[in-house]
Design a protein around this motif. Structure first.
Motif, mmCIF file in Angstrom:
data_model
loop_
_atom_site.group_PDB
_atom_site.id
_atom_site.type_symbol
_atom_site.label_atom_id
_atom_site.label_comp_id
_atom_site.label_asym_id
_atom_site.label_seq_id
_atom_site.Cartn_x
_atom_site.Cartn_y
_atom_site.Cartn_z
ATOM 1 N N LEU A 133 0.838 -1.197 0.000
ATOM 2 C CA LEU A 133 0.000 0.000 0.000
ATOM 3 C C LEU A 133 0.871 1.243 0.000
ATOM 4 C CD1 LEU A 133 -1.171 -2.041 2.606
ATOM 5 C CD2 LEU A 133 -3.185 -0.783 1.920
ATOM 6 N N GLU A 137 -1.059 4.021 4.472
ATOM 7 C CA GLU A 137 -2.337 3.342 4.247
ATOM 8 C C GLU A 137 -2.439 2.022 5.009
ATOM 9 O OE1 GLU A 137 -2.991 2.927 0.080
ATOM 10 O OE2 GLU A 137 -3.782 4.968 -0.143
ATOM 11 N N ARG A 140 -4.006 2.835 8.298
ATOM 12 C CA ARG A 140 -5.407 3.230 8.080
ATOM 13 C C ARG A 140 -6.277 2.027 7.761
ATOM 14 N NH1 ARG A 140 -4.439 7.341 3.531
ATOM 15 N NH2 ARG A 140 -6.667 7.052 3.175
ATOM 16 N N GLU A 285 -11.700 5.152 0.263
ATOM 17 C CA GLU A 285 -10.603 5.819 0.966
ATOM 18 C C GLU A 285 -9.251 5.215 0.615
ATOM 19 O OE1 GLU A 285 -9.376 7.044 5.542
ATOM 20 O OE2 GLU A 285 -11.440 6.534 5.018
ATOM 21 N N ILE A 286 -9.215 3.901 0.382
ATOM 22 C CA ILE A 286 -7.955 3.229 0.050
ATOM 23 C C ILE A 286 -8.116 2.605 -1.330
ATOM 24 C CG2 ILE A 286 -6.284 1.474 0.745
ATOM 25 C CD1 ILE A 286 -7.230 1.807 3.602
ATOM 26 N N ASN A 288 -6.894 0.662 -3.980
ATOM 27 C CA ASN A 288 -5.837 -0.318 -4.196
ATOM 28 C C ASN A 288 -6.485 -1.594 -4.724
ATOM 29 O OD1 ASN A 288 -4.041 -2.663 -3.411
ATOM 30 N ND2 ASN A 288 -2.703 -0.982 -2.802
#
Length: 582
Positions: A133, A137, A140, A285-286, A288
């Motif tokens: 990440l 992250e 988080r 929010e992430i 990936n």
């Protein structure tokens, strides 16, 4: 006598060939010239451009090391391909710290690498998945997953108690109860057609009561009064009815399974309405791809294991302790995130020093614990990274002389640098049996390794280990001396200024700097060179500052430097003086 003459070379044979050819005689050498003490002494006189070292800014520690610095620049600039760096002529923790500072300044503009995290593999629980990440992250994602599980534990039981949910479940029960009643009514009709009355027993059994002349038989005596042919006919019809009853039982079980399946679909729908927005928020929010695939598996696993989030049954009030079984598990553990590399607070490429390059410190391990049932267990949250993985995207500095003496370090280091992948495993060098059941996914690393060692170690490995040449293609050889030039002389003053500022020592005046330069020339053993060792110069500055403070001085003078040097001799020449007394 003859043999002795032959064995003795003649004067002519000792002459050079040119002298023999010309017949010239060698001239006698000049008589040795005795040098005076003044001629043997070495003095430095600096100009009056400064009065004390407080006027100088701190200076880098590697002045006069142009070749070594050029090698370092090459090694840092070429990515991959075995361009790791072997540093020789460098020793001591201070030198490691200076090398770290020098590299940090050179790579300050490098991008900050991301985080590495391990998560549960729902398809293959013994092979945890590694996820890469962006920096920050990882922590988080761990926090988001913790909040997700907490929200589900709080909200799902409430959702299952909602009136809409209860009404839908009740409607399903009524629907399937009607189907069960219809099946039972059909079976009762079939039983009457075959001449039987169904009657439930006290233990839940069902008895077939024969009907004769539209009246059920009340006692076995009535059955015994029937003819043989009538009894056989009743027995045959009873067997046929028993077969139909077995079919009825299977149909009722199918109805119950269908009801349970429909109830689970209702629960799944209610949970999905609650879960989908929470998962979508994490995905937004992430951003990936690997995290998205992981969250899809998390969602499916939660929906298939809703019992983990329902309210636990209350323990019996008379139970002396909770009735735990060795197979119980913590359901929330599967949704945890193990951040093995966290670069949240890292700026630029990391430059790490490993002062103790053991196997565990370099490569990491998988920890094991003893649970309350006495078993040795582990899981993906027990994976611990080493400095080689934490330095991913950056640089790792350690002593190779220390590393190669540690068990298994050199072999695994070569394998890791050649493959560019690190495999985390339990380190058990003396265990008869391995107890780790985990095989974590190998992690691709991009770590530049800078090792320090002696020249002997370099030539030994270079000669006898062909793989060493493939993975350490750059050698940065630091010289012990540097030329006696004006800028190098001022380097001594700047080194002294650095030590005084960092350790709050009294500064040196110009004469004290001159004495330290003379000390460097004597240590170098050459009138045209001085010592290039910051460590030795710093030690002399500290000792001279000690004598200055002992006299409550505000500056370190030449007298204090000479006293420090004389005291060094005094501390180490006991044997010399005893020999002189003989």
């Amino acid at each position: 006598m003859k043999s002795s003459l032959l064995a003795r070379p003649s004067r002519l044979a000792c002459l050079p060939a040119t002298a023999q050819a010309t017949g010239e005689e060698l001239k006698a050498a000049h008589a040795p010239h005795e040098l005076t003490a003044e001629q043997l002494s070495f003095h430095v006189a600096l100009d009056d451009s400064f009065a004390t070292t407080s006027e100088f800014p701190p200076r880098e520690d590697f002045d006069g090391q142009e070749r070594a610095l050029a090698a370092l620049e090459l090694g840092l600039g070429v990515a991959g391909g075995g361009y790791n760096i072997f540093v020789s002529g460098l020793a001591g923790t201070e030198k490691f710290a200076a090398l770290q500072q020098w590299i940090t300044r050179r790579v300050a503009a490098s991008p900050t690498p991301g985080d590495w995290a391990y998560v549960h593999n729902f398809k293959h629980p013994d092979a945890p998945c590694a996820i890469y990440l962006r920096a920050g992250e990882g922590a988080r994602l761990k926090e988001k997953m913790h909040n997700l599980v907490k929200s589900l534990r709080d909200q799902l039981p409430k959702a299952f108690r909602q009136e809409d949910f209860d009404q839908e479940k009740e409607q399903l029960r009524e629907k399937y109860n009607r189907r069960a009643q219809d099946l039972h009514a059909a079976f009762e009709k079939l039983a009457r057609e075959k001449g039987f009355l169904l009657r439930a027993g006290p233990g839940g059994q069902i008895f077939f009561i024969p009907i004769i002349n539209d009246k059920p038989m009340e006692s076995p005596e009535e059955f015994s009064q029937l003819s043989e042919e009538e009894r056989e006919n009743i027995g045959r019809r009873q067997q046929e009815l028993a077969v139909e009853m077995e079919r009825l039982g299977r149909k009722q079980h199918e109805v119950m399974r269908e009801m349970e399946s429909d109830i689970r679909l209702v629960e799944r729908r209610f949970c999905e309405n609650l879960l989908s927005p929470l998962i979508a928020e994490i995905e937004r929010e992430i951003e990936n791809e690997e995290v998205g695939a992981y969250l899809a598996e998390v969602k499916e696993h939660i929906l298939n294991n809703l019992d983990d989030f329902k309210e636990a049954e209350r323990a019996l009030p008379f139970a002396p302790y909770p009735q735990a079984t060795p197979h119980e598990r913590d359901p929330s553990l599967e949704y945890d995130v193990n951040v093995v590399v966290d670069n949240t607070d890292t700026k630029g490429a990391p430059v790490l020093i490993e002062t103790s390059p053991t196997y565990l410190n370099l490569f990491g391990t998988i920890e094991r614990v003893v649970d309350r049932f006495g078993r040795i267990v582990t899981n993906f949250t027990r994976i611990r990274s080493g400095s080689l993985l934490r330095a991913h995207g950056g640089y790792l500095i350690f002593s190779l002389d220390d590393a190669i003496t540690e068990p298994a370090v050199w072999k695994v280091l070569k394998r890791t640098l050649k493959s560019g992948r690190i495999e985390l495993e339990t380190y058990e060098p003396f265990a008869l049996f391995s107890t780790s059941g985990l095989k974590p996914e190998a992690v691709k690393i991009d770590t530049k390794v800078i090792v320090a060692g002696s020249p002997f170690s370099y030539y030994l490995l270079y000669t006898w280990d062909e793989e060493f040449r493939e993975i350490f293609k750059v050698r940065a050889d630091f010289r012990r001396v540097m030329e006696l030039e004006r800028n190098h002389l001022l380097t001594y003053a700047q080194w002294a200024a650095k030590v005084c500022r960092e350790e709050s020592l009294p500064h040196l005046d110009r004469a004290a700097v001159e004495r330290i330069i003379e000390f460097g020339a004597r240590q170098a053993g050459d009138r045209e060179k001085v010592l290039a060792s910051y460590t030795e110069v710093a030690d002399l500055v500290r000792e001279a500052a000690f004598w200055s403070r002992k006299e409550n001085g505000q500056l370190v003078s030449a007298r204090h430097v000479e006293k420090a040097i004389d005291n060094r001799v005094f501390r180490s020449n006991r044997i010399e003086e005893e020999i002189r007394e003989l």
